[in-house]
Design an enzyme around this catalytic site. Structure first.
Site, mmCIF file in Angstrom:
data_model
loop_
_atom_site.group_PDB
_atom_site.id
_atom_site.type_symbol
_atom_site.label_atom_id
_atom_site.label_comp_id
_atom_site.label_asym_id
_atom_site.label_seq_id
_atom_site.Cartn_x
_atom_site.Cartn_y
_atom_site.Cartn_z
ATOM 1 N N GLU A 57 18.621 1.354 -132.426
ATOM 2 C CA GLU A 57 17.603 0.306 -132.614
ATOM 3 C C GLU A 57 17.179 0.119 -134.071
ATOM 4 O O GLU A 57 16.150 -0.490 -134.350
ATOM 5 C CB GLU A 57 16.338 0.580 -131.766
ATOM 6 C CG GLU A 57 16.597 0.924 -130.318
ATOM 7 C CD GLU A 57 17.270 -0.197 -129.547
ATOM 8 O OE1 GLU A 57 16.979 -1.359 -129.831
ATOM 9 O OE2 GLU A 57 18.093 0.111 -128.663
ATOM 10 N N THR A 62 22.881 -5.808 -136.192
ATOM 11 C CA THR A 62 22.484 -7.103 -136.753
ATOM 12 C C THR A 62 23.027 -7.245 -138.167
ATOM 13 O O THR A 62 23.516 -8.309 -138.560
ATOM 14 C CB THR A 62 20.948 -7.245 -136.749
ATOM 15 O OG1 THR A 62 20.467 -7.011 -135.430
ATOM 16 C CG2 THR A 62 20.529 -8.643 -137.200
ATOM 17 N N ARG A 199 21.002 -8.647 -128.243
ATOM 18 C CA ARG A 199 21.004 -7.179 -128.284
ATOM 19 C C ARG A 199 22.073 -6.614 -127.365
ATOM 20 O O ARG A 199 22.037 -6.794 -126.153
ATOM 21 C CB ARG A 199 19.619 -6.664 -127.843
ATOM 22 C CG ARG A 199 19.474 -5.156 -127.899
ATOM 23 C CD ARG A 199 19.399 -4.669 -129.318
ATOM 24 N NE ARG A 199 19.535 -3.206 -129.392
ATOM 25 C CZ ARG A 199 20.673 -2.571 -129.600
ATOM 26 N NH1 ARG A 199 21.792 -3.262 -129.748
ATOM 27 N NH2 ARG A 199 20.714 -1.261 -129.667
ATOM 28 N N ASP A 227 30.891 0.593 -138.305
ATOM 29 C CA ASP A 227 29.611 0.663 -137.598
ATOM 30 C C ASP A 227 29.818 1.471 -136.322
ATOM 31 O O ASP A 227 30.731 1.203 -135.543
ATOM 32 C CB ASP A 227 29.124 -0.755 -137.254
ATOM 33 C CG ASP A 227 27.843 -0.755 -136.429
ATOM 34 O OD1 ASP A 227 27.052 0.202 -136.562
ATOM 35 O OD2 ASP A 227 27.636 -1.700 -135.642
ATOM 36 N N GLN A 231 22.690 5.839 -130.919
ATOM 37 C CA GLN A 231 22.079 6.730 -129.938
ATOM 38 C C GLN A 231 22.707 8.118 -130.026
ATOM 39 O O GLN A 231 23.851 8.272 -130.444
ATOM 40 C CB GLN A 231 22.245 6.179 -128.514
ATOM 41 C CG GLN A 231 21.133 5.225 -128.085
ATOM 42 C CD GLN A 231 21.279 3.848 -128.710
ATOM 43 O OE1 GLN A 231 22.369 3.463 -129.105
ATOM 44 N NE2 GLN A 231 20.192 3.095 -128.780
#
Length: 392
Positions: A57, A62, A199, A227, A231
């Site tokens: 998060e 993005t 998302r 990337d 988590q």
């Protein structure tokens, strides 16, 4: 008899010629393959490897999408259309989260009455919660969008939304709720902005090759950015990418100082980010690797810090508010920035002091800001390369 011998010799010569021609052709093909491999090896040497790391998060995905939009060809119509189902899923998941959260708060909160959904909207709420529980979501129709909008505007849902830090409400919630009419159009094709807000939890490894200045290597460095999911259960996939890295771009969501992890509701997100940054800094393979720290989600931070004290986070417990409005926002930001700087130098051993370290204030959704940020990153890394080559 003589004619037979001559004919046989002719056949042998002919076959030999064919064999020689085949060998020559194979040699030409082998040489071409070797030439291409040599070219690729040479090209690879000019490609700088970047790792995009951070907790879940933090906004990494993005940023990854922004790079595709800014420095590549962006998303074609087929790719944009493929995000429609993702965006619709985000809408259903969000409204279910808010509905179920309101019910829980109505039962357990000291001020429970303000979380009670109005009688006329209870049936709509139950229906939408059931849809949000499905594995396959229906297409977002005008009728369903109308129901979602009615429930979204319910006073209890708005009160629940204000408790989003406790309920894991995604940052995209308000944006999608304010665009329901457009999202439910029968001919809906997501915009670039919609895609940036969409998302999807990152799993595995994604990579992209780009140049912040241009495609030509003469006008700027070429980078390959990796990337990986942020988590905890995704981090084991990071290790095999740690070798040969030019720079680590670490993304920290500074707005999440009052929120808990999605995967561990007893762990503060900022504390997790602190520990993760410290761990990455101490990796032996990064002793000469540059670090670019993106203090992300500043747009959310500047609104939140005026309402939620920064010192609710254990790491920031010594923070003392100084002023109001914009001055207070800047004061709070500089405090957070200093905390990360101190952590960097505490975690950097004497043999690591020559690596580059820069901090950038970012909002991943802001295209102009992200373009400027990556051009600055590019300048920093190019300067670093010149220093290492003894040219500066």
């Amino acid at each position: 008899m003589l004619s037979v011998v001559i004919e046989s010799m002719g056949l042998l010569c002919s076959r030999q010629r064919s064999v020689n021609e085949a060998d020559n052709q194979e040699n030409v093909q082998a040489a071409e393959i070797e030439r291409r491999i040599a070219q690729e090896v040479k090209a690879e040497k000019h490609i700088q490897k970047l790792l995009l790391l951070g907790a879940g998060e933090s906004g990494k995905s993005t940023i990854f999408k922004q790079i595709k939009l800014l420095f590549q060809t962006g998303f074609d119509e087929a790719e944009l259309k493929s995000y429609a189902s993702v965006i619709h899923a985000n809408v259903y998941q969000t409204i279910k989260l808010l509905h179920d959260g309101a019910k829980e708060l109505a039962q357990n909160d000291a001020d429970s009455l303000k979380y009670v959904i109005s009688l006329e909207n209870k049936e709509i709420g139950e229906k939408l919660s059931e849809i949000g529980s499905r594995l396959d979501y229906p297409h977002l129709t005008k009728e369903l969008a109308n129901d979602i909008e009615i429930l979204w505007k319910d006073a209890a849902i708005q009160e629940t939304y204000s408790r989003g830090n406790v309920l894991q409400v995604p940052d995209c919630a308000q944006y999608f709720m304010e665009n329901l009419l457009r999202l439910s159009d029968v001919n809906y094709i997501p915009t670039k902005e919609d895609v940036l807000y969409a998302r999807v939890r990152t799993t595995g490894v994604a990579e992209i090759q780009f140049s912040p200045v241009g495609e030509s290597r003469k006008s700027g460095e070429v980078y390959r950015l990796f990337d990986v999911g942020g988590q905890r259960n995704e981090r084991r996939k990071w290790i095999h990418l740690f070798e040969g890295v030019t720079a680590v771009i670490f993304c920290a969501a500074i707005s999440e100082y009052d929120q808990m992890l999605f995967e561990d509701e007893n762990k503060n997100r900022m504390m997790e980010t602190k520990e993760l940054f410290d761990w990455v800094l101490r990796q032996p393979c990064f002793e000469k690797t540059s670090f670019m720290l993106l203090l992300n989600k500043f747009d959310i931070f500047e609104k939140k810090v005026l309402k939620v004290p920064l010192n609710v986070c254990e790491w920031f417990k010594d923070y003392k508010p100084l002023a109001n409005g914009k001055q207070e926002v800047e004061h709070a930001y500089e405090f957070v920035k200093k905390k990360f700087e101190e952590l960097y130098f505490q975690s950097t051993g004497p043999d690591h002091v020559d690596r580059a370290f820069k901090i950038y204030r970012t909002t991943a959704l802001d295209q102009k800001l992200m373009k400027k940020t990556f051009k600055l990153v590019d300048e920093t890394l190019r300067r670093r390369n010149l220093i290492e080559a003894g040219l500066l």
